[in-house]
Motif scaffolding. Structure first.
Motif, short mmCIF file in Angstrom:
data_model
loop_
_atom_site.label_atom_id
_atom_site.label_comp_id
_atom_site.label_asym_id
_atom_site.label_seq_id
_atom_site.Cartn_x
_atom_site.Cartn_y
_atom_site.Cartn_z
N ILE A 346 0.84 -1.20 0.00
CA ILE A 346 0.00 0.00 0.00
C ILE A 346 0.87 1.25 0.00
N GLY A 347 1.94 1.21 0.78
CA GLY A 347 2.85 2.36 0.84
C GLY A 347 3.50 2.65 -0.51
N ILE A 348 3.91 1.60 -1.22
CA ILE A 348 4.53 1.79 -2.53
C ILE A 348 3.52 2.36 -3.51
N MET A 349 2.27 1.87 -3.45
CA MET A 349 1.23 2.41 -4.33
C MET A 349 0.95 3.88 -4.02
N VAL A 350 0.85 4.20 -2.73
CA VAL A 350 0.58 5.59 -2.34
C VAL A 350 1.70 6.51 -2.82
N LEU A 351 2.94 6.03 -2.74
CA LEU A 351 4.07 6.82 -3.20
C LEU A 351 3.94 7.12 -4.69
N TRP A 352 3.59 6.09 -5.47
CA TRP A 352 3.35 6.30 -6.90
C TRP A 352 2.25 7.34 -7.12
N GLY A 353 1.16 7.22 -6.38
CA GLY A 353 0.03 8.12 -6.56
C GLY A 353 0.36 9.56 -6.20
N VAL A 354 1.01 9.75 -5.07
CA VAL A 354 1.34 11.12 -4.61
C VAL A 354 2.29 11.80 -5.59
N VAL A 355 3.32 11.08 -6.00
CA VAL A 355 4.28 11.67 -6.93
C VAL A 355 3.61 12.00 -8.26
N SER A 356 2.79 11.07 -8.76
CA SER A 356 2.11 11.31 -10.04
C SER A 356 1.20 12.52 -9.96
N PHE A 357 0.42 12.63 -8.87
CA PHE A 357 -0.52 13.74 -8.74
C PHE A 357 0.21 15.07 -8.58
N LEU A 358 1.25 15.10 -7.77
CA LEU A 358 1.97 16.35 -7.54
C LEU A 358 2.67 16.83 -8.82
N VAL A 359 3.29 15.88 -9.53
CA VAL A 359 3.96 16.26 -10.77
C VAL A 359 2.95 16.73 -11.80
N GLY A 360 1.82 16.00 -11.91
CA GLY A 360 0.79 16.40 -12.85
C GLY A 360 0.22 17.78 -12.54
N SER A 361 -0.03 18.06 -11.26
CA SER A 361 -0.55 19.37 -10.85
C SER A 361 0.45 20.47 -11.17
N GLN A 362 1.74 20.19 -10.94
CA GLN A 362 2.77 21.19 -11.23
C GLN A 362 2.86 21.48 -12.72
N VAL A 363 2.73 20.44 -13.55
CA VAL A 363 2.77 20.64 -15.00
C VAL A 363 1.59 21.49 -15.44
N TYR A 364 0.40 21.20 -14.89
CA TYR A 364 -0.77 22.01 -15.23
C TYR A 364 -0.57 23.46 -14.80
N LYS A 365 0.00 23.67 -13.62
CA LYS A 365 0.24 25.04 -13.17
C LYS A 365 1.25 25.77 -14.07
N THR A 366 2.28 25.05 -14.47
CA THR A 366 3.29 25.63 -15.35
C THR A 366 2.67 26.02 -16.70
N LYS A 367 1.82 25.16 -17.23
CA LYS A 367 1.17 25.47 -18.50
C LYS A 367 0.20 26.63 -18.34
N ALA A 368 -0.43 26.70 -17.17
CA ALA A 368 -1.35 27.81 -16.92
C ALA A 368 -0.58 29.13 -16.90
N ALA A 369 0.60 29.13 -16.27
CA ALA A 369 1.40 30.35 -16.21
C ALA A 369 1.88 30.75 -17.59
N SER A 370 2.25 29.76 -18.42
CA SER A 370 2.72 30.08 -19.77
C SER A 370 1.60 30.63 -20.63
N ASP A 371 0.37 30.18 -20.40
CA ASP A 371 -0.77 30.70 -21.15
C ASP A 371 -1.02 32.15 -20.82
N VAL A 372 -0.84 32.50 -19.56
CA VAL A 372 -1.06 33.90 -19.13
C VAL A 372 -0.01 34.79 -19.74
N GLN A 373 1.24 34.32 -19.77
CA GLN A 373 2.32 35.12 -20.34
C GLN A 373 2.16 35.24 -21.85
#
Length: 373
Positions: A346-373
């Motif tokens: 369960i811990g290994i799965m949660v690690l995969w999930g947390v990393v995937s979600f955080l990286v995905g959210s960061q990518v979306y935020k980065t793209k959002a900032a580039s759209d504004v610029q």
């Protein structure tokens, strides 16, 4: 608007979108059903009671030895004779070449001959049926040698199959739970394609211009897919039980923990793929690579111990490995959640999930900032 209220509205909106979208129901419900039924028929549809190997016999010069062997072969229930009477070698070879029979057995041409020949098609040389027929012949020859030598074997082999679960468990149960785990995982991996479509249509850019938080939007989408995964488990389990005679021994707590952890993990991975996919084709490519890699390396169809030793470390890093094991613990082994092995998975799965979600959210935020610029 508070985050909780924003999340509830996003969740309600995505629930409506899910029920309205026919493709969602096909790829998340009907396609897994089709996939599971096909694999259950291919890998788990047969049993030792129904197994038959069709053969033909060549007895060109009947003699006492060939007559004894032929009579013993006729008494083996898993061997099915294509012809009641022995055939010529030419006719038998033709049957093998056309794959009308699994094997051709050539009996000794005289009492002094000591060779029994087995002829199989090269396409099936390593097949399971060929291995079974060869094993039967090896055992038959060994018994015949003991008889001719007028000797009594000192040792005999008895085989018993046991399991950490109930005595009524079978390979069909093992395969069913593996297919359920795979279907839920694929529902998450492929389920975020709608986000890519929204970006392509410009809807994502409009959404970024609102006070909506993209992390909450992704989280609400994952929760919707998690609910859809519950429908998957129920439907696939019912098909397995009533269609293939699967036996279940459910531990509710273990099942719930494994399902929630696995469902969120694979939805988070789908969210990650959608964040850096500019086209639907790219998204489907990423999801297919991940799905195919884990499908055959995570113990869905066969135990991990059968894989080469150099692949074992890879299997221990894949989240589907632990999700399938958790689903089996909760559905057929009735294993409690107190096991340290279970929580490591369960811990290994949660690690995969947390990393995937955080990286995905960061990518979306980065793209959002580039759209504004």
């Amino acid at each position: 608007m508070s985050s909780a209220k924003q999340f509830s509205k996003m969740f309600a909106a995505q629930m409506k979108m899910m029920f309205r979208e026919k493709q969602v129901w096909f790829w998340n419900i009907f396609f897994p059903i089709i996939l599971m039924v096909l694999f259950m028929i291919i890998f788990g549809g047969g049993s030792s009671d129904s197994f038959k190997a069709k053969i033909a016999i060549v007895d060109s010069q009947p003699n006492a030895a060939s007559a004894m062997l032929l009579e013993q072969l006729r008494q083996i229930p898993v061997l099915e004779f294509a012809e009641e009477q022995p055939v010529t070698k030419e006719a038998g070879n033709e049957l093998v070449e056309n794959q009308d029979i699994a094997a051709l057995i050539i009996l000794p041409e005289s009492d002094s001959s000591t060779t029994i020949q087995l002829i199989v098609n090269k396409a099936n040389e390593q097949g399971a049926t060929t291995q079974v027929v060869a094993g039967i012949l090896d055992q038959l020859i060994q018994q015949t040698n003991w008889t001719v030598a007028n000797a009594t074997p000192m040792y005999s082999l008895t085989r018993t199959a046991i399991s950490s679960g109930a005595d009524d468990l079978s390979y069909a149960d093992f395969l069913l739970t593996g297919m359920i785990g795979l279907s839920v995982a694929q529902g998450g991996l492929f389920g975020m394609v709608g986000l890519v479509e929204m970006r392509r249509n410009g809807l994502m850019k409009r959404l970024r211009m609102t006070p909506a938080k993209m992390g909450l939007y992704g989280l609400s989408g994952m929760l919707v897919k998690l609910i859809l995964g519950i429908f998957q488990i129920i439907i696939l389990t019912l098909i397995g039980v009533f269609g293939f005679g699967a036996n279940l021994h459910i531990n509710v707590l273990t099942l719930v923990i494994a399902f929630i952890a696995g469902g969120l993990v694979f939805n988070a991975m789908g969210y990650l793929f959608s964040s850096f996919s500019k086209t639907i084709e790219a998204y489907m490519g990423y999801a297919n690579i991940a799905s195919m890699l884990m499908m055959f390396l995570s113990g869905v169809f066969f135990p991990l111990e059968t894989l080469p030793s150099w692949l074992q470390p890879v299997t221990q890093m894949l989240p589907l490995t632990y999700f399938v094991e958790g689903m089996r613990d909760g559905l057929i082994y009735n294993a409690g959640a107190a096991s340290s092995t279970f929580w490591i998975g369960i811990g290994i799965m949660v690690l995969w999930g947390v990393v995937s979600f955080l990286v995905g959210s960061q990518v979306y935020k980065t793209k959002a900032a580039s759209d504004v610029q």
